[in-house]
Enzyme design. Structure first.
Site, PDB file in Angstrom:
ATOM      1  N   LYS A 194      35.588  45.513  39.532  1.00 52.51           N
ATOM      2  CA  LYS A 194      36.530  44.867  38.617  1.00 52.51           C
ATOM      3  C   LYS A 194      36.026  44.951  37.183  1.00 52.51           C
ATOM      4  CE  LYS A 194      36.597  41.040  36.897  1.00 52.51           C
ATOM      5  NZ  LYS A 194      36.507  39.640  36.441  1.00 52.51           N
ATOM      6  N   ASP A 212      41.541  40.751  39.462  1.00 52.86           N
ATOM      7  CA  ASP A 212      40.778  39.508  39.553  1.00 52.86           C
ATOM      8  C   ASP A 212      41.561  38.534  40.410  1.00 52.86           C
ATOM      9  OD1 ASP A 212      42.888  38.723  37.989  1.00 52.86           O
ATOM     10  OD2 ASP A 212      41.683  37.908  36.359  1.00 52.86           O
TER      11      ASP A 212
END
Length: 297
Positions: A194, A212
């Site tokens: 991420k 996220d």
């Protein structure tokens, strides 16, 4: 820094849920039988064993409620484009809310933001970047020096070690520059998929879709791109989002999930994209009750 989100459009009333089955009446219970022999001779009638657990009113009511975390189907391609177009109108100036000035400060800020809010990170990074604006200065500051400046955010000890170590790795492997590939970024201390995707998207303008907790929840809830894991949702979004909308969609989805499509209860009446959204239990605008003893002005 991003502008304060503006109020969004209204929403039609949410569909009513099915009523739970009525509770069993006393007459439906098995009668007690009394035997004459002995003072403790009362006993219940034997229960019938069918091999299945009876459906209680509570179970029936739970089954009647629509899923609160995931849309039943995925959006169709035309619904995906309409949904994102509506979000683009709602967040016309969407950008990351983390404070940064270059790829290095962005990378450090994103590493610090893991399991912490952007606001909490923004409170500590100005002082940190003032003392350590580049990898060499960050290494010189050291674990203790970095830790002293970021104590107010979660997991600050490990994050301080990672920030110093990744700075050392940037100097040793990349001459102090932040690399522009996912593999090279993920090889740095404290950098996961991420974080790498955020840096590639924001600093290098690459069409990545960082997932996220906000994006994961929104993608599943609305039907934009469902999946049981972060990797599955990321792959679904990259496959389903139109190419010309991929990069900007990251910011739209994060802001929408953070301020409107919230974890505990989505504020659907503020959402600008309720028409293409496939969430089955849209929420109504809360009713504000007047005070019991209003004061006359």
């Amino acid at each position: 820094m991003a502008k304060k989100p503006s109020p969004l459009s209204a929403l039609p009333p949410a569909p009513a849920l099915q009523e739970a089955a009525p509770k069993a009446t006393p007459a439906a219970r098995s009668p007690r039988t009394t035997q004459a022999a002995g003072p403790k001779a009362t006993a219940r009638a034997p229960k019938k064993t069918t091999g299945k657990t009876a459906a209680t009113p509570r179970k029936i009511a739970a089954a009647a409620k629509p899923a609160a975390t995931q849309a039943p189907p995925d959006m169709k391609p035309e619904e995906v484009r309409l949904f994102l177009a509506d979000l683009a109108k709602a967040w016309p100036n969407a950008e990351t809310e983390l404070l940064y000035s270059d790829p290095f400060s962005l990378l450090v800020a994103v590493v610090l933001s893991a399991q912490a809010t952007d606001a909490s990170v923004n409170r500590v990074t100005p002082a940190l970047f003032a003392k350590a604006p580049n990898p060499a200065a960050m290494v010189q500051l050291g674990d203790e020096g970095v830790g002293a400046l970021i104590r107010t955010i979660g997991l600050w000890r490990n994050k301080a070690k990672n920030v110093v170590e990744l700075s050392r790795q940037l100097l040793a492997r990349h001459n102090g520059a932040v690399p522009g590939t996912r593999a090279e970024l993920e090889a740095l201390a404290g950098v996961g998929r991420k974080t790498a995707n955020v840096v590639l998207n924001v600093a290098f303008n690459q069409p990545t879709v960082p997932v996220d907790t906000h994006v994961f929840r929104l993608a599943n809830r609305t039907g934009l791109g469902r999946g049981k894991t972060v990797e599955a949702v990321e792959a679904a979004l990259e496959r389903r989002i139109p190419t010309d909308m991929i990069r900007d969609s990251h910011h739209w989805l994060i802001l929408q999930g953070r301020y409107v499509c919230k974890a505990r209860k989505p504020e659907c009446w503020r959402c600008a994209a309720t028409t293409p959204c496939l969430f089955p239990a849209k929420t109504e605008r809360p009713v504000i009750k007047p005070p019991k003893n209003p004061t006359l002005v």
